[in-house]
Write a protein that holds these residues in place. Sequence first.
Motif, PDB file in Angstrom:
ATOM      1  N   MET A   6      25.707 -20.462  26.809  1.00 14.52           N
ATOM      2  CA  MET A   6      26.474 -20.097  27.812  1.00 14.52           C
ATOM      3  C   MET A   6      25.703 -21.853  28.266  1.00 14.52           C
ATOM      4  O   MET A   6      26.737 -22.701  29.216  1.00 14.52           O
ATOM      5  CB  MET A   6      26.624 -19.073  29.020  1.00 14.52           C
ATOM      6  CG  MET A   6      27.188 -17.911  28.459  1.00 14.52           C
ATOM      7  SD  MET A   6      27.766 -17.355  29.257  1.00 14.52           S
ATOM      8  CE  MET A   6      26.156 -16.463  30.902  1.00 14.52           C
ATOM      9  N   PRO A 117      31.920 -19.935  32.781  1.00 10.71           N
ATOM     10  CA  PRO A 117      31.289 -18.858  31.643  1.00 10.71           C
ATOM     11  C   PRO A 117      30.903 -17.796  32.300  1.00 10.71           C
ATOM     12  O   PRO A 117      30.880 -16.479  31.327  1.00 10.71           O
ATOM     13  CB  PRO A 117      29.601 -19.274  30.896  1.00 10.71           C
ATOM     14  CG  PRO A 117      30.378 -21.109  31.258  1.00 10.71           C
ATOM     15  CD  PRO A 117      31.247 -21.490  32.465  1.00 10.71           C
ATOM     16  N   THR A 120      33.547 -15.103  31.588  1.00 12.89           N
ATOM     17  CA  THR A 120      34.344 -15.213  30.398  1.00 12.89           C
ATOM     18  C   THR A 120      33.263 -13.963  29.679  1.00 12.89           C
ATOM     19  O   THR A 120      33.228 -13.570  28.929  1.00 12.89           O
ATOM     20  CB  THR A 120      34.066 -16.380  29.649  1.00 12.89           C
ATOM     21  OG1 THR A 120      35.165 -17.685  29.834  1.00 12.89           O
ATOM     22  CG2 THR A 120      34.637 -15.720  27.968  1.00 12.89           C
TER      23      THR A 120
ATOM     24  N   SER B   9      33.047 -15.681  23.990  1.00 14.42           N
ATOM     25  CA  SER B   9      33.474 -16.430  24.378  1.00 14.42           C
ATOM     26  C   SER B   9      34.849 -17.398  23.763  1.00 14.42           C
ATOM     27  O   SER B   9      35.516 -17.770  25.054  1.00 14.42           O
ATOM     28  CB  SER B   9      32.617 -17.390  24.481  1.00 14.42           C
ATOM     29  OG  SER B   9      32.614 -18.539  25.437  1.00 14.42           O
TER      30      SER B   9
END
Lengths: 187, 187
Positions: A6, A117, A120, B9
């Motif tokens: 990430m 992120p 998500t 993602s």
Amino acid sequence: DYGTGMALSFFYGYLNIILPRSGKESTNLKEEIEIYTDTHGVTFPVPRLILLIPQSCICLDSLASDKFPNIEACPSLRERTLNVAGVKNRVYKNSVYKISDEKRKRKICVCAEYATPLLTFKTGWTSIGPQAKNFKKHRKEIVQKFYSTLRDLLKNNLEITDLCELIYYDDIDENGKFRDISQFIMS
Amino acid sequence: DYGTGMALSFFYGYLNIILPRSGKESTNLKEEIEIYTDTHGVTFPVPRLILLIPQSCICLDSLASDKFPNIEACPSLRERTLNVAGVKNRVYKNSVYKISDEKRKRKICVCAEYATPLLTFKTGWTSIGPQAKNFKKHRKEIVQKFYSTLRDLLKNNLEITDLCELIYYDDIDENGKFRDISQFIMS
Ligand SMILES: Nc1nc(=O)c2ncn([C@@H]3O[C@@H]4COP(=O)(O)O[C@H]5[C@@H](O)[C@H](n6cnc7c(N)ncnc76)O[C@@H]5COP(=O)(O)O[C@@H]3[C@@H]4O)c2[nH]1
């Protein structure tokens, strides 16, 4: 591991694009903030992108919500556009918020957002499926790893080290209520 | 693993946001394409988002480049804006390209782009550091895993299964030259 992935994606797919000089205007984030302060006549104590990294991964749509009554929304910084991977003129925009500083009886502006992120990650791992209990089990260490990897990537990229401020915090108190994020931002 | 993480993602942070009905206009991608064909009077044989997944992870800024002379750039679909994780009115934009179909002597429009995580993956793993040789070693299996995970996520989300087309292809020929992507898109 997931936290490192990430951080790499967030750094190379976003921060390393929007913080330094790039795009048509060729200004870095600090210079965009200076242009903003000239245009709008406001005070930016911290001319950096402030990135909120809440341990819960709860990322509200806007920082100006009834959860944080002393934060109001402002016009955004100027948009940056770039041709990226077949998307012509992809738009990158950073939000500005005004925070009422009760102590000093003044209002200050900040350029701030959550580290997307995390939103998500939470959405993906808590949607229907076997991942949901894994989110509860691994969330803390994944966010910790995301934060520490991001911090190191910023440290090692001198051009943009001073253009970004990471705020890694425990956002929910013992009663399950949101802590006042303006306190974290102003300290 | 990395490929699965990229797919999760990309799906929950992008495709599941821009393909279904969302945002102020409440149109899905197919309806946006219909609005576009009405506005611009063009032909879209495939009213879906075409996602290019090149094995090399090389993602050009634009599909309309001198590498692909029969592809020209067109105005984009209408922008979608959403408040996401503190970024007010974050802009999501999809590009449209016109391809010269030599065989049928016509020009057709497509909504297409590279799968951006591949560009970010390549950039991140080939920047200075120990990751660079890992990219060469693991790239093929990571992209394969990204593709198969994405394909399954789309299959399991019936609302958007038909709004997206994945093109997973070997983009570089034996001489190190780019293959003609318009052939892959038109087939
Ligand atoms: N083609 C395309 N157009 C888009 O608008 C878009 N937005 C996201 N994505 C891709 O979906 C996935 C999930 O996105 P998320 O927002 O969680 O992470 C994003 C997000 O945290 C941050 N980021 C990128 N663009 C922006 C942006 N405009 N505003 C804020 N944050 C951004 O950096 C991460 C990596 O971005 P990309 O490496 O460009 O690819 C992303 C990613 O693979 C996009 N892909």
